[in-house]
Write a protein that holds these residues in place. Structure first.
Motif, PDB file in Angstrom:
ATOM      1  N   LEU A 105     -60.433  43.979  59.391  1.00  9.24           N
ATOM      2  CA  LEU A 105     -59.101  44.056  60.008  1.00  9.24           C
ATOM      3  C   LEU A 105     -58.907  42.908  60.994  1.00  9.24           C
ATOM      4  CD1 LEU A 105     -58.571  47.856  60.792  1.00  9.24           C
ATOM      5  CD2 LEU A 105     -57.424  46.498  59.044  1.00  9.24           C
ATOM      6  N   LYS A 106     -59.936  42.656  61.805  1.00  9.04           N
ATOM      7  CA  LYS A 106     -59.852  41.584  62.793  1.00  9.04           C
ATOM      8  C   LYS A 106     -59.695  40.235  62.118  1.00  9.04           C
ATOM      9  CE  LYS A 106     -60.235  39.622  66.860  1.00  9.04           C
ATOM     10  NZ  LYS A 106     -59.148  39.747  67.868  1.00  9.04           N
ATOM     11  N   VAL A 107     -60.492  39.975  61.100  1.00  7.24           N
ATOM     12  CA  VAL A 107     -60.401  38.693  60.388  1.00  7.24           C
ATOM     13  C   VAL A 107     -59.017  38.526  59.771  1.00  7.24           C
ATOM     14  CG1 VAL A 107     -61.262  37.367  58.417  1.00  7.24           C
ATOM     15  CG2 VAL A 107     -62.873  38.537  59.927  1.00  7.24           C
ATOM     16  N   PHE A 108     -58.497  39.582  59.159  1.00  4.30           N
ATOM     17  CA  PHE A 108     -57.179  39.512  58.527  1.00  4.30           C
ATOM     18  C   PHE A 108     -56.092  39.213  59.552  1.00  4.30           C
ATOM     19  CE2 PHE A 108     -53.291  41.906  57.202  1.00  4.30           C
ATOM     20  CZ  PHE A 108     -52.906  41.045  56.176  1.00  4.30           C
ATOM     21  N   THR A 109     -56.108  39.899  60.691  1.00  5.34           N
ATOM     22  CA  THR A 109     -55.048  39.686  61.692  1.00  5.34           C
ATOM     23  C   THR A 109     -55.106  38.272  62.267  1.00  5.34           C
ATOM     24  OG1 THR A 109     -56.428  40.623  63.460  1.00  5.34           O
ATOM     25  CG2 THR A 109     -54.914  42.122  62.342  1.00  5.34           C
ATOM     26  N   VAL A 110     -56.306  37.755  62.510  1.00  9.02           N
ATOM     27  CA  VAL A 110     -56.425  36.407  63.077  1.00  9.02           C
ATOM     28  C   VAL A 110     -55.976  35.355  62.061  1.00  9.02           C
ATOM     29  CG1 VAL A 110     -58.021  34.691  64.020  1.00  9.02           C
ATOM     30  CG2 VAL A 110     -58.242  37.089  64.671  1.00  9.02           C
ATOM     31  N   ILE A 111     -56.272  35.578  60.780  1.00  6.49           N
ATOM     32  CA  ILE A 111     -55.806  34.652  59.735  1.00  6.49           C
ATOM     33  C   ILE A 111     -54.286  34.648  59.674  1.00  6.49           C
ATOM     34  CG2 ILE A 111     -55.697  34.263  57.239  1.00  6.49           C
ATOM     35  CD1 ILE A 111     -58.611  35.180  57.074  1.00  6.49           C
ATOM     36  N   VAL A 112     -53.689  35.826  59.741  1.00  4.32           N
ATOM     37  CA  VAL A 112     -52.226  35.920  59.703  1.00  4.32           C
ATOM     38  C   VAL A 112     -51.625  35.221  60.918  1.00  4.32           C
ATOM     39  CG1 VAL A 112     -50.256  37.496  59.815  1.00  4.32           C
ATOM     40  CG2 VAL A 112     -52.194  38.028  58.331  1.00  4.32           C
ATOM     41  N   ASN A 172     -52.819  32.777  62.683  1.00  2.27           N
ATOM     42  CA  ASN A 172     -53.009  31.324  62.608  1.00  2.27           C
ATOM     43  C   ASN A 172     -52.387  30.703  61.373  1.00  2.27           C
ATOM     44  OD1 ASN A 172     -55.064  30.184  64.798  1.00  2.27           O
ATOM     45  ND2 ASN A 172     -55.715  32.255  64.293  1.00  2.27           N
ATOM     46  N   LYS A 173     -52.024  31.561  60.374  1.00  2.00           N
ATOM     47  CA  LYS A 173     -51.494  31.080  59.096  1.00  2.00           C
ATOM     48  C   LYS A 173     -52.451  30.078  58.448  1.00  2.00           C
ATOM     49  CE  LYS A 173     -46.711  31.669  60.635  1.00  2.00           C
ATOM     50  NZ  LYS A 173     -45.396  31.031  60.889  1.00  2.00           N
ATOM     51  N   SER A 174     -53.732  30.300  58.698  1.00  2.00           N
ATOM     52  CA  SER A 174     -54.750  29.374  58.196  1.00  2.00           C
ATOM     53  C   SER A 174     -56.113  30.044  58.256  1.00  2.00           C
ATOM     54  CB  SER A 174     -54.761  28.088  59.011  1.00  2.00           C
ATOM     55  OG  SER A 174     -55.934  27.332  58.761  1.00  2.00           O
ATOM     56  N   ILE A 175     -56.842  30.017  57.145  1.00  2.65           N
ATOM     57  CA  ILE A 175     -58.196  30.571  57.126  1.00  2.65           C
ATOM     58  C   ILE A 175     -59.126  29.694  57.955  1.00  2.65           C
ATOM     59  CG2 ILE A 175     -60.162  31.144  55.650  1.00  2.65           C
ATOM     60  CD1 ILE A 175     -58.165  31.794  53.425  1.00  2.65           C
ATOM     61  N   THR A 176     -58.959  28.386  57.847  1.00  2.00           N
ATOM     62  CA  THR A 176     -59.820  27.455  58.576  1.00  2.00           C
ATOM     63  C   THR A 176     -59.680  27.625  60.087  1.00  2.00           C
ATOM     64  OG1 THR A 176     -59.667  25.843  56.776  1.00  2.00           O
ATOM     65  CG2 THR A 176     -60.398  25.028  58.914  1.00  2.00           C
ATOM     66  N   LYS A 177     -58.428  27.673  60.582  1.00  2.00           N
ATOM     67  CA  LYS A 177     -58.203  27.837  62.016  1.00  2.00           C
ATOM     68  C   LYS A 177     -58.715  29.190  62.499  1.00  2.00           C
ATOM     69  CE  LYS A 177     -54.152  24.801  62.273  1.00  2.00           C
ATOM     70  NZ  LYS A 177     -52.687  24.738  62.552  1.00  2.00           N
ATOM     71  N   ALA A 178     -58.499  30.229  61.676  1.00  2.00           N
ATOM     72  CA  ALA A 178     -58.973  31.565  62.051  1.00  2.00           C
ATOM     73  C   ALA A 178     -60.493  31.594  62.138  1.00  2.00           C
ATOM     74  CB  ALA A 178     -58.470  32.596  61.042  1.00  2.00           C
ATOM     75  N   ALA A 179     -61.154  30.937  61.196  1.00  2.00           N
ATOM     76  CA  ALA A 179     -62.618  30.899  61.195  1.00  2.00           C
ATOM     77  C   ALA A 179     -63.133  30.245  62.479  1.00  2.00           C
ATOM     78  CB  ALA A 179     -63.117  30.146  59.965  1.00  2.00           C
ATOM     79  N   THR A 180     -62.471  29.175  62.886  1.00  2.00           N
ATOM     80  CA  THR A 180     -62.866  28.498  64.128  1.00  2.00           C
ATOM     81  C   THR A 180     -62.709  29.428  65.321  1.00  2.00           C
ATOM     82  OG1 THR A 180     -62.213  26.343  63.232  1.00  2.00           O
ATOM     83  CG2 THR A 180     -62.388  26.530  65.627  1.00  2.00           C
ATOM     84  N   GLU A 181     -61.574  30.132  65.391  1.00  2.00           N
ATOM     85  CA  GLU A 181     -61.329  31.050  66.509  1.00  2.00           C
ATOM     86  C   GLU A 181     -62.342  32.182  66.531  1.00  2.00           C
ATOM     87  OE1 GLU A 181     -57.819  34.176  67.880  1.00  2.00           O
ATOM     88  OE2 GLU A 181     -57.239  32.260  66.974  1.00  2.00           O
ATOM     89  N   LEU A 182     -62.781  32.623  65.345  1.00  2.00           N
ATOM     90  CA  LEU A 182     -63.701  33.751  65.243  1.00  2.00           C
ATOM     91  C   LEU A 182     -65.169  33.328  65.245  1.00  2.00           C
ATOM     92  CD1 LEU A 182     -61.725  35.665  62.486  1.00  2.00           C
ATOM     93  CD2 LEU A 182     -62.071  36.467  64.827  1.00  2.00           C
ATOM     94  N   MET A 241     -66.735  31.708  62.936  1.00  2.00           N
ATOM     95  CA  MET A 241     -67.266  31.957  61.599  1.00  2.00           C
ATOM     96  C   MET A 241     -67.142  30.686  60.775  1.00  2.00           C
ATOM     97  SD  MET A 241     -65.336  35.575  60.785  1.00  2.00           S
ATOM     98  CE  MET A 241     -66.104  35.753  59.154  1.00  2.00           C
ATOM     99  N   SER A 242     -67.875  30.639  59.677  1.00  2.00           N
ATOM    100  CA  SER A 242     -67.663  29.550  58.735  1.00  2.00           C
ATOM    101  C   SER A 242     -66.429  29.855  57.908  1.00  2.00           C
ATOM    102  CB  SER A 242     -68.879  29.385  57.818  1.00  2.00           C
ATOM    103  OG  SER A 242     -69.008  30.514  56.966  1.00  2.00           O
ATOM    104  N   GLN A 243     -65.804  28.831  57.354  1.00  2.00           N
ATOM    105  CA  GLN A 243     -64.603  29.046  56.540  1.00  2.00           C
ATOM    106  C   GLN A 243     -64.910  29.900  55.302  1.00  2.00           C
ATOM    107  OE1 GLN A 243     -63.627  27.736  53.413  1.00  2.00           O
ATOM    108  NE2 GLN A 243     -61.459  28.294  53.511  1.00  2.00           N
ATOM    109  N   PRO A 244     -66.024  29.665  54.611  1.00  2.00           N
ATOM    110  CA  PRO A 244     -66.335  30.522  53.453  1.00  2.00           C
ATOM    111  C   PRO A 244     -66.534  31.988  53.842  1.00  2.00           C
ATOM    112  CG  PRO A 244     -67.574  28.475  53.333  1.00  2.00           C
ATOM    113  CD  PRO A 244     -66.945  28.519  54.697  1.00  2.00           C
ATOM    114  N   ALA A 245     -67.168  32.219  54.999  1.00  2.00           N
ATOM    115  CA  ALA A 245     -67.390  33.599  55.437  1.00  2.00           C
ATOM    116  C   ALA A 245     -66.074  34.307  55.723  1.00  2.00           C
ATOM    117  CB  ALA A 245     -68.286  33.622  56.680  1.00  2.00           C
ATOM    118  N   ALA A 246     -65.132  33.599  56.348  1.00  2.00           N
ATOM    119  CA  ALA A 246     -63.815  34.183  56.628  1.00  2.00           C
ATOM    120  C   ALA A 246     -63.086  34.468  55.322  1.00  2.00           C
ATOM    121  CB  ALA A 246     -63.000  33.234  57.498  1.00  2.00           C
TER     122      ALA A 246
END
Length: 308
Positions: free
Chosen positions: A8-15, A17-27, A29-34
């Motif tokens: 849930l946390k990963v999904f909300t942060v991706i939404v 940021n509108k970006s998996i890469t930016k969300a991964a950085t904030e969390l 995490m690596s981009q593949p893991a996100a």
């Protein structure tokens, strides 16, 4: 369904940021893991939550509804943590505040004592112009906003915390004629530096000029209070600014306040929040602190404004 709070946390942060890469950085995490966490979460629904078109990440309408539910779930989980810490005599969590740029001369003095009392609280403060600050509030991205101009289209609660005076300033050696300064002619003949559209200071200035039927001679527009102060110090023009923002320049004898009929313009700094918003324990504690300590903060840091 068997999704996790982490998903849930990963999904909300991706939404957000509108970006998996930016969300991964904030969390952290690596981009593949996100991406894997997002896929595992989305696979539990028969309807797509998101889509990628031309490398651009988009949230579907269904995804937006799930995002809103996910946010509420995470808020409740955070509340459990806050209440647990509070029961132990501790207060922790995030305090999110958006502040109009001139409010940067105000808000730190109200945060100082609160953060010292509660060192486990994490502060997120965004400083921007009035338009962006109201947008942050409208989209429920912050607990509070600090403004002087209250938006009329939102249902809000407010707490007045400090008076705000707008004064006309000029370079120390600017030879403004004292007789002209007493009349409207000053604004028609003296180059005036404006803040950009969307600024609360600009709005207040425009309301004053409209009321007084003045058409000012606008020299240029600048996007920050600091830029305006430097332009005035360089004697490019004069400007109307918050008295709170020029304490150092007055003490260093770089700027002078020009007495003009109708000035200073007076307004009030207000802490505002959405009326329907359920404030977190951290936000409630901060509001209580502001209400209890605002007079003390004024006496300690802002009483010098009484001289002007």
């Amino acid at each position: 369904m068997n999704f996790t709070l982490h998903q849930l946390k990963v999904f909300t942060v991706i939404v957000q940021n509108k970006s998996i890469t930016k969300a991964a950085t904030e969390l952290n995490m690596s981009q593949p893991a996100a991406s894997i966490q997002l896929k595992n979460f989305q696979d539990q629904f028969d309807i797509p939550l998101s889509e990628v078109i031309g490398r651009q990440f988009y949230v579907t309408e269904f995804g937006k509804e799930i995002y809103q539910i996910a946010e509420r779930i995470l808020e409740q989980v955070n509340t459990i943590q806050y209440k647990t810490e509070a029961f132990k005599g501790l207060l922790s969590g995030k305090l999110k505040i958006s502040v109009v740029s001139t409010g940067n001369y105000v808000m730190p003095y109200f945060l100082n004592g609160f953060l010292k009392q509660h060192p486990e609280v994490e502060l997120v403060m965004d400083v921007s112009n009035k338009t962006q600050v109201i947008k942050d509030l409208e989209q429920n991205e912050v607990d509070f906003s600090l403004v002087t101009v209250i938006p009329k289209h939102l249902d809000l609660d407010e707490e007045a915390i400090l008076e705000n005076k707008l004064v006309l300033v000029a370079a120390k050696d600017n030879p403004i004629d004292a007789n002209i300064a007493k009349t409207k002619k000053l604004f028609r003949t003296t180059p005036l530096i404006y803040r950009e559209e969307g600024s609360g200071t600009r709005y207040t200035m425009q309301q004053f000029f409209k009321q007084e039927q003045i058409e000012p001679k606008i020299k240029l527009e600048l996007t920050s209070n600091e830029a305006i102060k430097q332009a005035v110090v360089a004697d490019i023009g004069v400007s109307i600014v918050s008295l709170l923002s020029i304490k150092n320049e007055i003490e260093q004898d770089e700027l002078k306040i020009v007495p003009v009929k109708g000035l200073p313009l007076e307004s009030t700094w207000k802490l505002i929040w959405l009326k329907k918003k359920v404030l977190s324990p951290v936000a409630q504690a901060f509001l209580h602190y502001v209400r209890q300590e605002k007079l003390s903060v004024y006496n300690s840091y802002f009483s010098w404004t009484d001289d002007y």
